[in-house]
Design an enzyme around this catalytic site. Structure first.
Site, PDB file in Angstrom:
ATOM      1  N   ARG A  58      32.882  49.571  41.723  1.00 56.12           N
ATOM      2  CA  ARG A  58      31.482  49.292  42.055  1.00 56.12           C
ATOM      3  C   ARG A  58      31.036  49.788  43.427  1.00 56.12           C
ATOM      4  O   ARG A  58      29.842  50.035  43.622  1.00 56.12           O
ATOM      5  CB  ARG A  58      31.236  47.775  41.990  1.00 56.12           C
ATOM      6  CG  ARG A  58      31.687  47.108  40.706  1.00 56.12           C
ATOM      7  CD  ARG A  58      30.942  47.606  39.485  1.00 56.12           C
ATOM      8  NE  ARG A  58      31.282  46.821  38.301  1.00 56.12           N
ATOM      9  CZ  ARG A  58      30.779  47.022  37.094  1.00 56.12           C
ATOM     10  NH1 ARG A  58      29.899  47.993  36.896  1.00 56.12           N
ATOM     11  NH2 ARG A  58      31.141  46.270  36.070  1.00 56.12           N
ATOM     12  N   VAL A  93      29.798  39.672  36.509  1.00 53.02           N
ATOM     13  CA  VAL A  93      30.604  38.686  35.780  1.00 53.02           C
ATOM     14  C   VAL A  93      31.524  39.321  34.744  1.00 53.02           C
ATOM     15  O   VAL A  93      32.308  38.615  34.105  1.00 53.02           O
ATOM     16  CB  VAL A  93      29.712  37.610  35.114  1.00 53.02           C
ATOM     17  CG1 VAL A  93      28.912  36.858  36.158  1.00 53.02           C
ATOM     18  CG2 VAL A  93      28.794  38.213  34.057  1.00 53.02           C
ATOM     19  N   ARG A 139      13.381  30.158  29.031  1.00 55.18           N
ATOM     20  CA  ARG A 139      14.015  31.237  29.802  1.00 55.18           C
ATOM     21  C   ARG A 139      14.246  32.500  28.973  1.00 55.18           C
ATOM     22  O   ARG A 139      14.514  33.563  29.529  1.00 55.18           O
ATOM     23  CB  ARG A 139      15.350  30.760  30.372  1.00 55.18           C
ATOM     24  CG  ARG A 139      16.371  30.402  29.307  1.00 55.18           C
ATOM     25  CD  ARG A 139      17.700  29.981  29.889  1.00 55.18           C
ATOM     26  NE  ARG A 139      18.560  29.389  28.865  1.00 55.18           N
ATOM     27  CZ  ARG A 139      19.861  29.188  29.008  1.00 55.18           C
ATOM     28  NH1 ARG A 139      20.464  29.543  30.124  1.00 55.18           N
ATOM     29  NH2 ARG A 139      20.563  28.626  28.044  1.00 55.18           N
TER      30      ARG A 139
END
Length: 362
Positions: free
Chosen positions: A319, A227, A292
């Site tokens: 990447r 992201v 969470r």
């Protein structure tokens, strides 16, 4: 002004219907996409939204799902549908559109002709501002639920897609075999759909082609890296709305840990403790959005991701073909590269060459 539809996000032809998908061993969760209402663009939008809430089993049960999300302002899910048009006799208006919303791509061809690409959210923003309304009938034909708040003033209504569907590239049986979902350990990479305007110039294809992927079985550590690529659209499974017990998340184990029995034992012990403490917090009435906070980066997640080819190109250089990239996102990037090269070899030829030199021939 004349506006012609060139391309919009369409289904990966290697993905079969629901029945065929199940017979080929695709996960039933993925097969639910075809239960959605409308054509594939709207099915994709609903699927992305339901991935966030882990409610894909409810695909097609709420015809107002997309319109409701748009009314609420949760418009990230409509970004996974991209539409490309050719504009003629518009003067410099398309460049003004680009200034109004930087998330569209505009290319001038000369003689008053332009190519304009934007996701469904970009086009909705234009229409709400009273911009590019000549394109509204085409966009309503592609994804009517997205634009249900807007009325067509032009005679003849939206006309349906039969009247304006663009030509699509063809794929051989060998191509289709290369376009299916790919698995690498717990990771599954699925090319859901793509836009590929039939443009002869690779530079134009770079900026006006796009692809949407579904990534499963990856860690939150991986998506934290994913992201960071800003020129993209993401719809990720929510830990705020999805309970750990419902999600059934597992811990993603790094290869270096998997090779070390003592390290595996430590990770398993920690993960079991995290699950136990999470359950205790929930039993104490703590909301999911707060419980969470206990969950580690190893937590498995799922995410729908859309970028145009230019953004995917940048992602791949960092990447997929760089040995310095972290192992998990490098694995993901290489699966993405193999799929993108299968649909757009002219665009991703250089990435493919470097990938083969560094990782396949070495």
């Amino acid at each position: 002004m004349q506006v012609e539809l060139l391309a919009y996000t369409q289904q990966n032809p290697a993905l079969a219907s629901e029945v065929q998908a199940n017979s080929r061993g695709l996960p039933s969760d993925l097969a639910t996409i075809w239960r959605g209402c409308g054509g594939f663009p709207e099915q994709l939008i609903e699927y992305a939204g339901r991935v966030c809430y882990r409610s894909t089993h409810r695909m097609g049960t709420a015809p107002e799902f997309i319109a409701a999300r748009v009314r609420e302002g949760h418009e990230d899910i409509i970004e996974h549908v991209v539409v490309t048009v050719r504009v003629r006799d518009a003067g410099d208006q398309p460049m003004r559109w680009r200034l109004a919303n930087r998330h569209c791509e505009v290319s001038e061809l000369g003689n008053g002709e332009w190519i304009v690409s934007g996701n469904a959210r970009v086009w909705l923003d234009f229409f709400r501002r009273g911009i590019a309304l000549e394109a509204l009938p085409l966009l309503k034909a592609v994804a009517p639920a997205v634009y249900s708040e807007l009325e067509l003033e032009q005679a003849g209504g939206d006309g349906g897609l039969d009247a304006c569907s663009p030509a699509q590239g063809s794929f051989s049986s060998a191509d289709l075999a290369r376009l299916g979902p790919r698995e690498c350990g717990p990771m599954r990479v699925t090319l859901l759909g793509f836009t590929q305007p039939l443009l002869s110039d690779p530079e134009l294809a770079l900026h006006h082609g796009s692809a949407t992927f579904f990534f499963e079985g990856i860690s939150r550590a991986c998506t934290h890296q994913l992201v960071r690529h800003r020129l993209a659209s993401f719809s990720q499974e929510s830990q705020r709305y999805t309970d750990l017990s419902k999600g059934g998340w597992k811990a993603i184990v790094p290869p270096a840990v998997a090779k070390n029995e003592a390290a595996v034992a430590e990770l398993q012990e920690f993960w079991a403790m995290a699950e136990e403490k999470y359950a205790r917090l929930r039993a104490l009435g703590i909301r999911k959005e707060d419980a969470r906070f206990l969950l580690p980066n190893a937590a498995e997640t799922r995410i729908v991701t859309t970028m145009n080819f230019a953004a995917w190109s940048h992602f791949l250089w960092l990447r997929a073909v760089d040995k310095a990239a972290q192992w998990e996102i490098r694995q993901l990037g290489q699966q993405v590269l193999e799929l993108l090269y299968a649909i757009a070899p002219a665009v991703f030829q250089e990435h493919w060459h470097v990938y083969r030199e560094k990782f396949q021939n070495g």
